[in-house]
Design a protein around this motif. Structure first.
Motif, PDB file in Angstrom:
ATOM      1  N   GLN A 118       0.833  -1.200   0.000  1.00 31.12           N
ATOM      2  CA  GLN A 118       0.000   0.000   0.000  1.00 31.12           C
ATOM      3  C   GLN A 118       0.873   1.257   0.000  1.00 31.12           C
ATOM      4  O   GLN A 118       0.562   2.240  -0.662  1.00 31.12           O
ATOM      5  N   TYR A 119       1.985   1.221   0.734  1.00 30.90           N
ATOM      6  CA  TYR A 119       2.913   2.352   0.755  1.00 30.90           C
ATOM      7  C   TYR A 119       3.456   2.617  -0.652  1.00 30.90           C
ATOM      8  O   TYR A 119       3.497   3.758  -1.100  1.00 30.90           O
ATOM      9  N   ASP A 120       3.837   1.545  -1.342  1.00 30.63           N
ATOM     10  CA  ASP A 120       4.344   1.695  -2.709  1.00 30.63           C
ATOM     11  C   ASP A 120       3.283   2.287  -3.629  1.00 30.63           C
ATOM     12  O   ASP A 120       3.579   3.147  -4.459  1.00 30.63           O
ATOM     13  N   ARG A 121       2.030   1.841  -3.481  1.00 35.24           N
ATOM     14  CA  ARG A 121       0.941   2.393  -4.304  1.00 35.24           C
ATOM     15  C   ARG A 121       0.716   3.874  -3.993  1.00 35.24           C
ATOM     16  O   ARG A 121       0.513   4.685  -4.899  1.00 35.24           O
ATOM     17  N   LEU A 122       0.733   4.221  -2.703  1.00 33.19           N
ATOM     18  CA  LEU A 122       0.523   5.623  -2.322  1.00 33.19           C
ATOM     19  C   LEU A 122       1.663   6.508  -2.840  1.00 33.19           C
ATOM     20  O   LEU A 122       1.419   7.615  -3.338  1.00 33.19           O
ATOM     21  N   MET A 123       2.896   6.037  -2.738  1.00 36.91           N
ATOM     22  CA  MET A 123       4.015   6.825  -3.244  1.00 36.91           C
ATOM     23  C   MET A 123       3.949   6.970  -4.761  1.00 36.91           C
ATOM     24  O   MET A 123       4.306   8.015  -5.304  1.00 36.91           O
TER      25      MET A 123
END
Length: 140
Positions: A118-123
């Motif tokens: 999810q962090y990768d998607r948000l970034m």
């Protein structure tokens, strides 16, 4: 002689720029993770899950919010310089608010940590927002 020196300098710039950009991009996330791991905000706590547990290292929410704050400052600067229209500003700020809400919600859901995927998607969404700001400002 001057022509040869000019060509050599130009060749050096053309060769070094992509290499420097790749180096900076590769190490950008590493330095961010390092600075947050050693911060008192929680990256160095013993109960923090290891990256192999499916979580990014500490400070994920702060990294996202800092990037969004930078994008918001760019939006205000571009609007002040009349590089984007009020309608474009509203749309881009809506995207920024959506990313911010999602990051805060995901962080609260998992005890202050955002799962790595999810962090990768948000970034990626934050990066897309930055590129959209660049695109909209370049059109005017």
């Amino acid at each position: 002689m001057r022509s040869m020196a000019f060509k050599a300098a130009l060749a050096a710039i053309l060769v070094s720029t992509p290499l420097a950009t790749a180096f900076a991009k590769e190490h950008h996330g590493t330095m961010r993770e390092f600075s947050f791991q050693n911060s008192p905000s929680g990256g160095d706590k013993p109960d923090s899950p290891a990256p192999s547990d499916g979580y990014a290292t500490g400070g994920q929410l702060r990294a996202i919010l800092d990037d969004l704050q930078g994008d918001n400052a760019r939006l205000m600067s571009d609007r002040h310089a009349k590089l984007i229209t009020p309608a474009e500003l509203r749309g881009l700020r809506g995207e920024e608010a959506m990313i911010r809400r999602t990051a805060i919600r995901d962080s609260a859901r998992d005890g202050g940590k955002i799962p790595a995927g999810q962090y990768d998607r948000l970034m990626a969404e934050v990066n897309d927002l930055g590129m959209q700001i660049d695109h909209d400002a370049a059109l005017h």
